[in-house]
Design a protein around this motif. Structure first.
Motif, PDB file in Angstrom:
ATOM      1  N   LEU A  71     -24.449  46.873  -6.189  1.00  0.00           N
ATOM      2  CA  LEU A  71     -25.093  47.572  -5.959  1.00  0.00           C
ATOM      3  C   LEU A  71     -25.742  46.706  -4.485  1.00  0.00           C
ATOM      4  O   LEU A  71     -25.546  47.590  -3.085  1.00  0.00           O
ATOM      5  N   ILE A  72     -26.134  45.522  -4.705  1.00  0.00           N
ATOM      6  CA  ILE A  72     -26.622  45.032  -3.216  1.00  0.00           C
ATOM      7  C   ILE A  72     -24.943  44.304  -2.271  1.00  0.00           C
ATOM      8  O   ILE A  72     -25.628  44.850  -0.700  1.00  0.00           O
ATOM      9  N   ASP A  73     -24.120  44.629  -2.620  1.00  0.00           N
ATOM     10  CA  ASP A  73     -22.920  44.641  -1.975  1.00  0.00           C
ATOM     11  C   ASP A  73     -23.197  45.979  -1.068  1.00  0.00           C
ATOM     12  O   ASP A  73     -22.423  46.611   0.298  1.00  0.00           O
ATOM     13  N   ALA A  74     -23.306  47.148  -2.056  1.00  0.00           N
ATOM     14  CA  ALA A  74     -22.252  48.510  -0.992  1.00  0.00           C
ATOM     15  C   ALA A  74     -24.177  48.768  -0.364  1.00  0.00           C
ATOM     16  O   ALA A  74     -23.614  49.052   0.736  1.00  0.00           O
ATOM     17  N   ALA A  83     -29.275  47.784  12.565  1.00  0.00           N
ATOM     18  CA  ALA A  83     -30.281  46.953  12.716  1.00  0.00           C
ATOM     19  C   ALA A  83     -30.977  46.916  11.616  1.00  0.00           C
ATOM     20  O   ALA A  83     -31.856  48.264  11.037  1.00  0.00           O
ATOM     21  N   VAL A  84     -31.441  46.450  10.619  1.00  0.00           N
ATOM     22  CA  VAL A  84     -32.611  45.458   9.806  1.00  0.00           C
ATOM     23  C   VAL A  84     -33.358  45.466  10.198  1.00  0.00           C
ATOM     24  O   VAL A  84     -33.534  43.676  10.035  1.00  0.00           O
ATOM     25  N   THR A  85     -34.412  46.351   9.864  1.00  0.00           N
ATOM     26  CA  THR A  85     -35.671  45.602  10.098  1.00  0.00           C
ATOM     27  C   THR A  85     -37.062  44.743   8.825  1.00  0.00           C
ATOM     28  O   THR A  85     -37.879  44.616   9.474  1.00  0.00           O
ATOM     29  N   GLY A  86     -36.246  45.274   8.138  1.00  0.00           N
ATOM     30  CA  GLY A  86     -37.290  44.779   6.984  1.00  0.00           C
ATOM     31  C   GLY A  86     -36.762  45.193   5.440  1.00  0.00           C
ATOM     32  O   GLY A  86     -35.992  46.546   5.941  1.00  0.00           O
ATOM     33  N   ILE A  87     -36.963  44.276   5.012  1.00  0.00           N
ATOM     34  CA  ILE A  87     -36.240  44.910   2.910  1.00  0.00           C
ATOM     35  C   ILE A  87     -37.783  44.279   2.300  1.00  0.00           C
ATOM     36  O   ILE A  87     -38.317  42.887   1.943  1.00  0.00           O
ATOM     37  N   VAL A  88     -38.108  45.295   1.558  1.00  0.00           N
ATOM     38  CA  VAL A  88     -39.206  45.565   0.669  1.00  0.00           C
ATOM     39  C   VAL A  88     -38.327  45.120  -0.877  1.00  0.00           C
ATOM     40  O   VAL A  88     -37.803  45.707  -1.447  1.00  0.00           O
ATOM     41  N   VAL A  89     -39.088  44.029  -1.797  1.00  0.00           N
ATOM     42  CA  VAL A  89     -37.995  43.824  -3.402  1.00  0.00           C
ATOM     43  C   VAL A  89     -39.628  44.078  -3.761  1.00  0.00           C
ATOM     44  O   VAL A  89     -40.201  42.938  -3.608  1.00  0.00           O
ATOM     45  N   VAL A  90     -39.681  44.678  -5.180  1.00  0.00           N
ATOM     46  CA  VAL A  90     -40.288  44.835  -5.933  1.00  0.00           C
ATOM     47  C   VAL A  90     -40.403  44.840  -7.199  1.00  0.00           C
ATOM     48  O   VAL A  90     -39.244  46.134  -7.396  1.00  0.00           O
ATOM     49  N   VAL A 112     -34.285  36.723  -7.732  1.00  0.00           N
ATOM     50  CA  VAL A 112     -33.436  36.575  -7.617  1.00  0.00           C
ATOM     51  C   VAL A 112     -32.678  38.443  -7.109  1.00  0.00           C
ATOM     52  O   VAL A 112     -31.608  37.126  -6.661  1.00  0.00           O
ATOM     53  N   VAL A 113     -33.233  38.592  -7.184  1.00  0.00           N
ATOM     54  CA  VAL A 113     -32.698  39.888  -5.866  1.00  0.00           C
ATOM     55  C   VAL A 113     -32.505  39.795  -4.675  1.00  0.00           C
ATOM     56  O   VAL A 113     -31.750  40.038  -3.752  1.00  0.00           O
ATOM     57  N   THR A 114     -33.831  39.052  -4.265  1.00  0.00           N
ATOM     58  CA  THR A 114     -33.957  38.304  -3.042  1.00  0.00           C
ATOM     59  C   THR A 114     -33.169  37.435  -1.853  1.00  0.00           C
ATOM     60  O   THR A 114     -32.311  37.303  -1.285  1.00  0.00           O
ATOM     61  N   ARG A 115     -32.686  36.176  -3.208  1.00  0.00           N
ATOM     62  CA  ARG A 115     -32.219  35.246  -3.398  1.00  0.00           C
ATOM     63  C   ARG A 115     -30.406  35.940  -3.159  1.00  0.00           C
ATOM     64  O   ARG A 115     -29.582  35.471  -2.344  1.00  0.00           O
ATOM     65  N   ALA A 116     -30.595  37.361  -3.623  1.00  0.00           N
ATOM     66  CA  ALA A 116     -28.481  37.830  -3.305  1.00  0.00           C
ATOM     67  C   ALA A 116     -28.751  38.011  -2.278  1.00  0.00           C
ATOM     68  O   ALA A 116     -28.004  38.635  -1.611  1.00  0.00           O
ATOM     69  N   LEU A 117     -29.979  39.103  -2.289  1.00  0.00           N
ATOM     70  CA  LEU A 117     -29.548  40.141  -0.477  1.00  0.00           C
ATOM     71  C   LEU A 117     -29.186  38.522   0.719  1.00  0.00           C
ATOM     72  O   LEU A 117     -28.820  39.025   1.387  1.00  0.00           O
ATOM     73  N   HIS A 118     -30.065  37.611  -0.140  1.00  0.00           N
ATOM     74  CA  HIS A 118     -29.858  36.671   0.822  1.00  0.00           C
ATOM     75  C   HIS A 118     -28.541  36.490   1.553  1.00  0.00           C
ATOM     76  O   HIS A 118     -27.764  36.081   2.437  1.00  0.00           O
ATOM     77  N   ARG A 119     -27.651  35.893   0.360  1.00  0.00           N
ATOM     78  CA  ARG A 119     -26.252  35.838  -0.071  1.00  0.00           C
ATOM     79  C   ARG A 119     -25.508  36.388   0.603  1.00  0.00           C
ATOM     80  O   ARG A 119     -24.405  35.910   0.784  1.00  0.00           O
ATOM     81  N   ARG A 120     -25.852  37.660   0.537  1.00  0.00           N
ATOM     82  CA  ARG A 120     -25.092  38.979   0.905  1.00  0.00           C
ATOM     83  C   ARG A 120     -25.077  39.145   2.583  1.00  0.00           C
ATOM     84  O   ARG A 120     -24.693  40.399   2.523  1.00  0.00           O
ATOM     85  N   GLY A 121     -25.429  38.760   3.124  1.00  0.00           N
ATOM     86  CA  GLY A 121     -26.084  38.198   4.950  1.00  0.00           C
ATOM     87  C   GLY A 121     -27.087  39.000   5.207  1.00  0.00           C
ATOM     88  O   GLY A 121     -27.513  39.225   6.056  1.00  0.00           O
ATOM     89  N   PHE A 122     -27.923  39.354   3.983  1.00  0.00           N
ATOM     90  CA  PHE A 122     -29.946  39.695   4.681  1.00  0.00           C
ATOM     91  C   PHE A 122     -30.562  38.298   4.650  1.00  0.00           C
ATOM     92  O   PHE A 122     -31.567  38.773   4.279  1.00  0.00           O
ATOM     93  N   ASN A 123     -29.597  37.483   6.312  1.00  0.00           N
ATOM     94  CA  ASN A 123     -30.521  35.806   5.549  1.00  0.00           C
ATOM     95  C   ASN A 123     -31.222  35.666   7.099  1.00  0.00           C
ATOM     96  O   ASN A 123     -31.899  34.811   7.086  1.00  0.00           O
ATOM     97  N   THR A 124     -31.471  37.196   7.730  1.00  0.00           N
ATOM     98  CA  THR A 124     -32.587  36.717   9.091  1.00  0.00           C
ATOM     99  C   THR A 124     -32.877  37.969   9.384  1.00  0.00           C
ATOM    100  O   THR A 124     -33.982  38.498   9.902  1.00  0.00           O
ATOM    101  N   VAL A 125     -33.124  38.554   7.915  1.00  0.00           N
ATOM    102  CA  VAL A 125     -34.156  40.043   7.889  1.00  0.00           C
ATOM    103  C   VAL A 125     -35.405  39.320   8.013  1.00  0.00           C
ATOM    104  O   VAL A 125     -35.951  38.592   6.484  1.00  0.00           O
ATOM    105  N   ALA A 126     -36.475  40.348   7.611  1.00  0.00           N
ATOM    106  CA  ALA A 126     -38.031  39.673   7.353  1.00  0.00           C
ATOM    107  C   ALA A 126     -38.377  40.634   5.955  1.00  0.00           C
ATOM    108  O   ALA A 126     -38.099  41.628   5.775  1.00  0.00           O
ATOM    109  N   PHE A 127     -38.803  39.540   5.210  1.00  0.00           N
ATOM    110  CA  PHE A 127     -38.422  40.526   3.086  1.00  0.00           C
ATOM    111  C   PHE A 127     -40.410  40.474   3.144  1.00  0.00           C
ATOM    112  O   PHE A 127     -40.912  39.457   3.408  1.00  0.00           O
ATOM    113  N   GLN A 128     -40.039  41.647   2.534  1.00  0.00           N
ATOM    114  CA  GLN A 128     -41.476  41.833   1.520  1.00  0.00           C
ATOM    115  C   GLN A 128     -41.248  41.444   0.148  1.00  0.00           C
ATOM    116  O   GLN A 128     -40.829  42.264  -0.531  1.00  0.00           O
TER     117      GLN A 128
END
Length: 161
Positions: A71-74, A83-90, A112-128
């Motif tokens: 799912l994260i890969d998709a 442009a990914v402007t932000g990600i919210v994980v709850v 865990v989900v936030t780390r997985a998102l970082h590993r799949r390229g969402f590493n320069t994004v502002a996370f909440q």
């Protein structure tokens, strides 16, 4: 007395009822699904539009499954070219266990989900990142909701510049 006497309204209603039932059944049929390939879990957008998905966990677990990784890969594929402007994980938890334990578990799920998102390229994004614990884990009559064993992810996109 003929065979048709005594049938009453059923004699004229039966063909209409049969037609209605057949029409209903025909309307419920979809194109046959292939047994070899499941439909995509996240549909490709027509533009850079925000989307949401959920990662589900086992009871009292913060371990991601292979399907969660898919799912994260998709999601990463869907965000390409935008442009990914932000990600919210709850993170959430079910009603099993204490309130404190469920809050800690929901936080671990979100992390865990936030780390997985970082590993799949969402590493320069502002996370909440947040944790809701077992809030909403019981319905109005006190029954547990096991589908609260999840982390909800909102991906905010804009057209790339």
């Amino acid at each position: 007395m003929s065979r048709d006497e005594g049938v009453g309204p059923w004699r004229t209603a039966a063909p209409a009822a049969i037609f209605f039932a057949l029409s209903l059944a025909a309307g419920c049929q979809n194109a046959p699904m292939s047994r070899h390939k499941a439909p995509p879990l996240i549909q490709a957008p027509t533009a850079c539009a925000d989307f949401t998905f959920s990662i589900y966990f086992g009871s009292r677990s913060a371990a991601m499954t292979r399907e969660a990784g898919d799912l994260i890969d998709a999601a990463a594929q869907r965000a390409k070219g935008c442009a990914v402007t932000g990600i919210v994980v709850v993170g959430l938890a079910d009603a099993l266990g204490s309130v404190d334990a469920n809050l800690a578990l929901s936080k671990r799920r979100a992390d865990v989900v936030t780390r997985a998102l970082h590993r799949r390229g969402f590493n320069t994004v502002a996370f909440q990142v947040g944790a809701a614990g077992d809030a909403g884990a019981r319905n109005g009559v006190g029954e547990a909701r096991p589908l609260n064993r999840r982390a909800d992810v909102q991906v905010h996109l804009a057209p790339a510049r």
